[in-house]
Design an enzyme around this catalytic site. Structure first.
Site, short mmCIF file in Angstrom:
data_model
loop_
_atom_site.label_atom_id
_atom_site.label_comp_id
_atom_site.label_asym_id
_atom_site.label_seq_id
_atom_site.Cartn_x
_atom_site.Cartn_y
_atom_site.Cartn_z
N CYS A 65 0.78 -1.23 0.00
CA CYS A 65 0.00 0.00 0.00
C CYS A 65 0.81 1.29 0.00
CB CYS A 65 -0.98 -0.01 1.16
SG CYS A 65 -0.29 -0.72 2.67
N HIS B 225 -1.50 7.42 4.07
CA HIS B 225 -0.48 6.38 4.06
C HIS B 225 0.90 6.82 3.58
CE1 HIS B 225 -0.66 1.76 4.42
NE2 HIS B 225 -0.87 2.35 5.56
#
Lengths: 522, 522
Positions: free
Chosen positions: B77, B140
């Site tokens: 991710c 993120h």
């Protein structure tokens, strides 16, 4: 809205809200059933092949109905096709063997048997009702004269009785004959027009099969005769082939070339149905006879996310890429959750043609009319057989493996692997494993790849098996196996002297009969 | 045709025959980039999931362009997202580790690093050109204040800096904060509106993310401001969640419920773009950050026919379900053979907005304009990295594995398996295997499942590697790795006291700094 428009609208609504049946159709519908050979569920763009090389089939799906849960009745060609035409499982119609347990059997040239006269094929019933029927391509229900298409409901035939793999000369065994209707017109590998070049992959057969289809459609449409076209082409079965325009055009190699040519053919046939003016009166269905041949590695089909392939009773062996199209009758772009089966083509066509089903036998096919016209699935189980054994059953989203078997390690060591690169604990097995006491249970929604069996102690397992077991018990209780037609083999029954060979002066000497038990490796 | 019509037609033809660029667009286009979390290539109906439960995405594909060969820059991710926003491989932008060889690294709460100020994210450049930018969902790229979205080009944010799995109370580690723009507005699992129920799978977050999206679109459209919406939703990442209307609706279970809700959201957002009157001026792209989490078994995504999944450099780990839509600009129902990459979103948006690319650094993304508007693929390689190692490269249809590694047997014995049920000789390996001298070569057209390496002695192998090796040599020669941002971890950097906690009176005491090398299991 004026009065007439209102009446028309009401009629349209009335038609739209109830399944079509033969009685409600003003005219007998035509049927074009396209059956591929060893094509896998995952080979079409619409079923997720990354090459996305099937624009005509993808368009057919966009214009029609897609069936992601459609099955063959067997993971091998002959039993699958016999089931399609008879509407009955191979264990009933005789297309199985008792020579060994749970072995797949089919109709090589040496097979003594074929489809029994007692089996009623749906083209026979359509024929009696005034239909003109043609099969183009592979028959595979026995090659002795009494088993051929014109004895079992087909008016016309252009194709071959057996698989088109060898022999390649008439030594040892005769080359496979090509038929026009009831007589041989030449042999594969002998006549230039029936050549399949093993080096280049060239053959013109698919082009011939396309042209035969459009000519037949145009002729019947012009004569205003209801018709059945069973387009049983075989370019995706080993040895793969394609014509010059398609060779080398696919990113997938020769297998993809064959797929592309068949996809092109589908486009041509759909266009012919339209230009012949019968589009509004013709149900077209597309599917395949069994899963992709994973053992063929890069020259076989893709079964998408499903486990294993042809010859096996995992999803990869029996789930088929199925699409239906009927403009004006089937709503475009719809998905059907119907658990379908090729045997349903039997029942559906009889239903829509207004012909009563045979009452003296169990028919396993159901009419797809509720699915096709109202998108209303009918509850029914799917049985997965190998030869004389019910290996698995699907009820709703649950599949229970009563027996498991991929193939023997001795075959895998020889390079014959039906589940290459796949090895699922307790699911793929190298012996015939009897799980009848505690079937391996899969939820095909959460686990379409059959990798995560539901533990037998759980509440879900108990609930699901409580639903599955009565279905299996009922099935087994009512099961009266037919006489096995695939037990006996005899070199004398091969295509030495097929009907028509005299006129061509190409009859070969027939050896003495020597009937033996067939041996089936898998 | 009158004169004016002829002029219009000529203009239309002129536009249709050359790729759009910023210069040729009369108005700056809007961008809506939808990035899924751990969704696999095979999860959408249009990419072949048998459940066919994504009608809005399938419709988006029918109305737009499908990219079957689209990749992430990393199978995990954070690096994938950093690459998307910076247009550069993680090895360049710092989103990797040197603490261990070929290890995937990301941004858990303890990560000290984040996106460097020196990295230019495309929203920063769009912002300077007058765009209004919003990120909805998962960031993120580091959770310390200096790394947050509003410091890196986003005007608005509604979402969380880290993954939404634990902790579930503030003991040991603080719960993950939810942000509105530059300040915390609550914490996951603490506030009822940010609850994710681990028992039922209920959460309302996707509904909030949908509403945030439509409000933003409507506001910008009303103000006639060009905008970027980065819709980075995470319902398909463990722990899975869905709202009441979707829970229990999928045949796939909770994972499918989440997919269905996201698909619904796509439909709502596309409708909002249309109703806001900006449909003709908005490029929408949909994709995912990495492959489906196969280790999650029945609660993870499907990678269709591809090998393995998330965390790996097999196709299942990095090929992404990608669709583009722009009515009037992208021809409906087209398939692009472009080897695409999420990093292309950087270059494409700058190209279409008429903004010059940064000239002082290597940008790995390319403009997709030729693919989108002329369906003309641009030749480019795909590099598959894990951490600091180039594991594989794709050039045309060939993929060469320079290194192979699935995961250690010790992990598999613990039940962590990135290739469950899959075991391909010489391809899946339980150690880091260096094949650099003789890379494992796959033809992805004939063998998308990466099961049948091409033998190294063959002419095809030599020809293909003669094409591949110079590409790799050139890549390695020009490679100057960035400073690794994912090497250091520190419990003190966690979200104890995010901006805005004072106003809420929800700051937690920050422990003393103790920076250590991060350890990465895989």
């Amino acid at each position: 809205m004026d009065g007439n428009a209102a009446v028309v609208l009401l009629l349209v609504l009335a038609i739209a809200s109830s399944p079509l049946t033969g009685a409600s159709l003003t005219k007998k519908p035509n049927f074009v059933f396209m059956l591929m050979d060893d094509m896998g569920w995952g080979d079409l763009g619409v079923f997720g092949h990354p090459a996305k090389e099937t624009p005509n089939l993808d368009k057919m799906a966009a214009d029609g109905m897609t069936f992601p849960d459609f099955y063959s009745a067997n993971p091998l060609c002959s039993p699958s096709r016999a089931a399609l035409l008879s509407g009955r499982l191979p264990i009933r119609n005789g297309f199985y063997t008792t020579n060994a347990h749970a072995r797949n059997a089919y109709t090589p040239q040496v097979i003594a048997g074929g489809i029994a006269d007692e089996e009623i094929l749906f083209p026979e019933l359509l024929q009696k009702a005034g239909y003109k029927n043609k099969i183009i391509g592979k028959w595979h229900l026995g090659q002795q004269p009494q088993y051929l298409p014109h004895k079992h409901g087909f008016d016309e035939w252009y194709g071959a009785p057996n698989c088109h793999f060898g022999p390649f000369n008439d030594k040892g065994s005769p080359n496979i004959p090509m038929y026009r209707d009831d007589h041989m017109i030449g042999r594969l590998y002998e006549d230039s027009e029936f050549m399949i070049n093993h080096t280049t992959g060239y053959s013109n057969l698919t082009q011939q099969y396309i042209e035969e289809a459009t000519t037949f459609i145009n002729t019947q449409a012009a004569a205003d005769t209801p018709f059945l076209l069973y387009w049983a082409v075989d370019a995706t079965h080993d040895p793969l082939y394609a014509s010059h325009d398609f060779l080398g055009t696919s990113e997938r190699g020769l297998y993809g070339d064959a797929v592309r040519e068949l996809d092109y053919g589908v486009g041509v046939i759909l266009a012919a149905i339209k230009s012949a003016g019968v589009e509004e009166n013709t149900l077209v269905m597309f599917s395949s006879d069994n899963g992709g041949a994973t053992y063929a590695k890069t020259t076989g089909g893709s079964n998408g996310p499903f486990l294993c392939g042809k010859e096996t009773t995992y999803e990869g062996g029996m789930r088929e890429p199925t699409i239906a199209r009927w403009p004006g009758k089937i709503e475009p772009g719809t998905i059907s959750r119907q658990l379908g089966n090729l045997m349903d083509w039997f029942t559906t066509s009889l239903d829509l043609a207004g012909i009563e089903l045979p009452q003296d036998r169990i028919i396993d096919g159901i009419s797809l009319a509720p699915a096709l016209f109202n998108n209303t699935p009918v509850d029914r189980p799917i049985f997965y057989y190998r030869g004389n054994e019910m290996m698995a059953v699907r009820v709703g989203m649950y599949k229970a493996h009563y027996w498991t078997w991929t193939n023997f390690m001795v075959d895998i060591d020889k390079g014959i692997d039906y589940c290459p690169g796949e090895d699922v604990s307790n699911v793929t097995t190298h012996d015939q494993v009897n799980n009848t006491a505690t079937p391996i249970l899969i939820h095909l929604g959460r686990d379409p790849g059959e990798k995560y069996p539901i533990r037998s102690g759980t509440a879900e397992y108990k609930q699901a098996m409580a639903m599955v077991r009565p279905v299996v018990d009922d099935h087994k209780k009512k099961m009266v196996p037919g006489k096995p037609a695939l037990n006996k083999c005899d070199k004398a029954v091969q295509n030495w002297a097929p009907p028509g060979c005299e006129a061509l002066k190409r009859c070969l000497p027939v050896p003495a009969h020597n009937e033996v038990d067939c041996t089936w490796g898998h």
